[in-house]
Design an enzyme around this catalytic site. Structure first.
Site, PDB file in Angstrom:
ATOM      1  CB  SER A  39      37.105  37.726  44.303  1.00  0.00           C
ATOM      2  OG  SER A  39      38.276  38.523  43.871  1.00  0.00           O
ATOM      3  NE  ARG A  40      41.866  34.362  40.729  1.00  0.00           N
ATOM      4  CZ  ARG A  40      43.194  34.740  40.223  1.00  0.00           C
ATOM      5  NH1 ARG A  40      43.376  33.760  39.325  1.00  0.00           N
ATOM      6  NH2 ARG A  40      43.817  35.639  40.429  1.00  0.00           N
ATOM      7  CE  LYS A  93      41.035  50.725  31.226  1.00  0.00           C
ATOM      8  NZ  LYS A  93      42.400  51.092  31.805  1.00  0.00           N
ATOM      9  CG  ASP A 171      45.229  48.962  31.732  1.00  0.00           C
ATOM     10  OD1 ASP A 171      44.144  48.275  31.400  1.00  0.00           O
ATOM     11  OD2 ASP A 171      45.452  49.856  32.465  1.00  0.00           O
TER      12      ASP A 171
HETATM   13  P1  NAP Z   1      43.812  43.876  39.817  1.00  0.00           P
HETATM   14  O1  NAP Z   1      43.866  44.330  41.118  1.00  0.00           O
HETATM   15  O2  NAP Z   1      45.133  43.485  39.424  1.00  0.00           O
HETATM   16  O3  NAP Z   1      42.851  42.884  39.623  1.00  0.00           O
HETATM   17  C1  NAP Z   1      41.647  42.706  39.832  1.00  0.00           C
HETATM   18  C2  NAP Z   1      41.332  41.442  40.737  1.00  0.00           C
HETATM   19  O4  NAP Z   1      41.128  40.414  39.582  1.00  0.00           O
HETATM   20  C3  NAP Z   1      42.277  40.764  41.330  1.00  0.00           C
HETATM   21  O5  NAP Z   1      42.394  41.186  42.590  1.00  0.00           O
HETATM   22  C4  NAP Z   1      42.090  39.167  41.070  1.00  0.00           C
HETATM   23  O6  NAP Z   1      41.192  38.822  42.341  1.00  0.00           O
HETATM   24  C5  NAP Z   1      41.476  39.271  40.047  1.00  0.00           C
HETATM   25  N1  NAP Z   1      42.409  38.675  38.774  1.00  0.00           N
HETATM   26  C6  NAP Z   1      43.559  38.875  38.655  1.00  0.00           C
HETATM   27  N2  NAP Z   1      44.352  38.111  37.802  1.00  0.00           N
HETATM   28  C7  NAP Z   1      43.216  37.347  37.401  1.00  0.00           C
HETATM   29  C8  NAP Z   1      42.937  36.248  36.690  1.00  0.00           C
HETATM   30  N3  NAP Z   1      44.090  35.724  35.831  1.00  0.00           N
HETATM   31  N4  NAP Z   1      42.010  35.406  36.523  1.00  0.00           N
HETATM   32  C9  NAP Z   1      41.171  35.706  37.244  1.00  0.00           C
HETATM   33  N5  NAP Z   1      41.010  36.712  38.298  1.00  0.00           N
HETATM   34  C10 NAP Z   1      42.011  37.430  38.261  1.00  0.00           C
HETATM   35  O7  NAP Z   1      43.511  45.042  38.535  1.00  0.00           O
HETATM   36  P2  NAP Z   1      42.753  46.502  38.758  1.00  0.00           P
HETATM   37  O8  NAP Z   1      43.830  47.501  38.652  1.00  0.00           O
HETATM   38  O9  NAP Z   1      41.742  46.496  39.804  1.00  0.00           O
HETATM   39  O10 NAP Z   1      42.073  46.439  37.383  1.00  0.00           O
HETATM   40  C11 NAP Z   1      40.971  45.623  36.979  1.00  0.00           C
HETATM   41  C12 NAP Z   1      40.413  46.071  35.687  1.00  0.00           C
HETATM   42  O11 NAP Z   1      39.983  47.424  35.757  1.00  0.00           O
HETATM   43  C13 NAP Z   1      41.370  46.303  34.538  1.00  0.00           C
HETATM   44  O12 NAP Z   1      40.529  45.898  33.314  1.00  0.00           O
HETATM   45  C14 NAP Z   1      41.948  47.566  34.621  1.00  0.00           C
HETATM   46  O13 NAP Z   1      42.298  48.014  33.080  1.00  0.00           O
HETATM   47  C15 NAP Z   1      40.763  48.455  35.093  1.00  0.00           C
HETATM   48  N6  NAP Z   1      40.837  49.814  35.694  1.00  0.00           N
HETATM   49  C16 NAP Z   1      41.969  49.721  36.538  1.00  0.00           C
HETATM   50  C17 NAP Z   1      42.177  51.078  37.143  1.00  0.00           C
HETATM   51  C18 NAP Z   1      43.352  51.085  38.052  1.00  0.00           C
HETATM   52  O14 NAP Z   1      43.895  52.457  38.323  1.00  0.00           O
HETATM   53  N7  NAP Z   1      43.942  50.238  38.585  1.00  0.00           N
HETATM   54  C19 NAP Z   1      41.326  52.165  36.766  1.00  0.00           C
HETATM   55  C20 NAP Z   1      40.466  51.716  35.743  1.00  0.00           C
HETATM   56  C21 NAP Z   1      40.328  50.677  35.421  1.00  0.00           C
HETATM   57  P3  NAP Z   1      41.311  37.503  43.024  1.00  0.00           P
HETATM   58  O15 NAP Z   1      42.710  36.982  43.000  1.00  0.00           O
HETATM   59  O16 NAP Z   1      40.819  37.555  44.258  1.00  0.00           O
HETATM   60  O17 NAP Z   1      40.484  36.673  41.974  1.00  0.00           O
END
Ligand code: NAP
Length: 310
Positions: A39-40, A93, A171
């Site tokens: 993770s970055r 997903k 989403d």
């Molecule tokens: P998030 O917290 O915004 O992103 C997860 C991590 O991915 C970030 O902390 C970041 O970590 C990394 N990231 C973000 N943008 C990036 C980029 N452009 N390039 C590379 N790494 C990046 O999102 P999340 O809510 O956890 O969701 C992630 C996935 O899980 C999505 O596909 C979402 O649909 C799914 N999901 C989310 C939920 C929910 O309730 N949030 C529920 C079920 C499924 P670093 O900056 O440390 O790299």
């Protein structure tokens, strides 16, 4: 990897869903040992941490499988690198930003002999199998999918979700589609209208019509600006009466009678499923929910609505 040894798992993209769901589910499952993170900007306490998946795969840390939990726009490159390196892959997903890229990963995983899992967490909601079983014994005539939630509450500050490939309100709605494609006969979108905020590249609301065999029709109303009570409901008129699968699949009501209502355990169930497919040396990649999203974007009329501000 021996059949009884825990799966040595690495997590990629340590953000909201990893902390809310993946790590708690993994901490209770003896089939896994979390050994690394990529993770970055984040690390996981007590495991080897890297800034990119490429660095992690080159590090020599022994890894059997990776969970890809970044936004969908960057999932393909990471999945390809992991599969090329012989790792089993769990994808959050949606499994990718396009249908074709996931088809490509499916073929690559098959050629490399590793398991690829397109996880659809809502399919593992507690009442989904009961709804499927009820519907398999009757004929569905008409359905309504109502998915209305508050983006500011559930996705605070997430920029990627409004960017191309982030899907906007699709989403969350893809969770509904993952249930619908599991419990109802095949449907296809016949009409769609998508509302794009004037300052964003992804929709905030949409309405769709669907049709299927035997005169089955369905409508969807999805909205990301719903405050107050949130709606995640699938309502089906059948020959045996009205079925309502509500709370995102946690509660099932038939003809007004609650037949199931249980606490959810979607992520523990997802990791059980992934361990099974890894040990059975097969993949589980159903693209039907993603195809519906692609179809809505292909067919949909685009409305421009008020700008969205966090
Ligand atoms: P998030 O917290 O915004 O992103 C997860 C991590 O991915 C970030 O902390 C970041 O970590 C990394 N990231 C973000 N943008 C990036 C980029 N452009 N390039 C590379 N790494 C990046 O999102 P999340 O809510 O956890 O969701 C992630 C996935 O899980 C999505 O596909 C979402 O649909 C799914 N999901 C989310 C939920 C929910 O309730 N949030 C529920 C079920 C499924 P670093 O900056 O440390 O790299």
């Amino acid at each position: 990897m021996s059949r009884s040894a825990p799966i040595r798992l690495a997590i990629v993209g340590v953000g909201k869903i990893v902390r809310d769901q993946h790590l708690p589910a993994l901490s209770k499952n003896p089939d896994y040992r979390v050994v690394a993170a990529a993770s970055r900007n984040a690390t996981i306490d007590g495991v080897a941490s890297f800034q990119s998946i490429e660095e992690m795969l080159a590090s020599g840390v022994e890894i059997d499988a990776v969970s890809l939990c970044q936004p969908p726009q960057v999932r393909y490159v990471a999945a390809r690198a992991a599969i090329e390196a012989g790792k089993h892959v769990f994808m959050e997903k949606p499994p990718g930003a396009t249908v074709s890229e996931v088809e490509d990963l499916k073929a690559l995983a098959n050629a490399k002999g590793v398991s690829l899992f397109a996880s659809w967490h809502s399919r593992y909601a507690p009442a989904v199998e009961s709804a499927r079983s009820f519907l398999s014994g009757t004929t569905a005539r008409k359905a309504r999918f109502i998915w209305k939630e508050d983006v500011r509450k559930w996705h605070p500050g997430q920029a990627w979700i409004w960017q191309p490939g982030g899907f906007g309100v699709f989403d969350p709605f893809i969770n509904c589609l993952s249930i619908v494609t599991h419990i109802l006969p095949p449907l296809h979108i016949t009409q769609a209208e998508l509302d794009f905020p004037s300052n964003r590249d992804a929709p905030v609301a949409a309405r769709m019509n669907f049709a299927g065999a035997d005169s089955l029709t369905a409508t969807a109303e999805i909205d990301w600006l719903q405050t107050g009570p949130q709606s995640w409901d699938i309502i089906v008129e059948t020959d045996e009466g009205e079925m309502i699968l509500s709370s995102g699949g946690a509660k099932l009501t038939i003809e007004g009678r609650t037949v199931q209502e249980q606490a959810e355990r979607e992520y523990p169930a997802l990791y059980e499923r992934f361990a099974d497919i890894v040990r059975e040396q097969r993949s589980d990649v159903d693209l039907a929910p993603l195809q519906h999203v692609a179809d809505a974007f292909m067919l949909g009329r685009r409305n421009v609505v008020d700008g969205f501000f966090d």
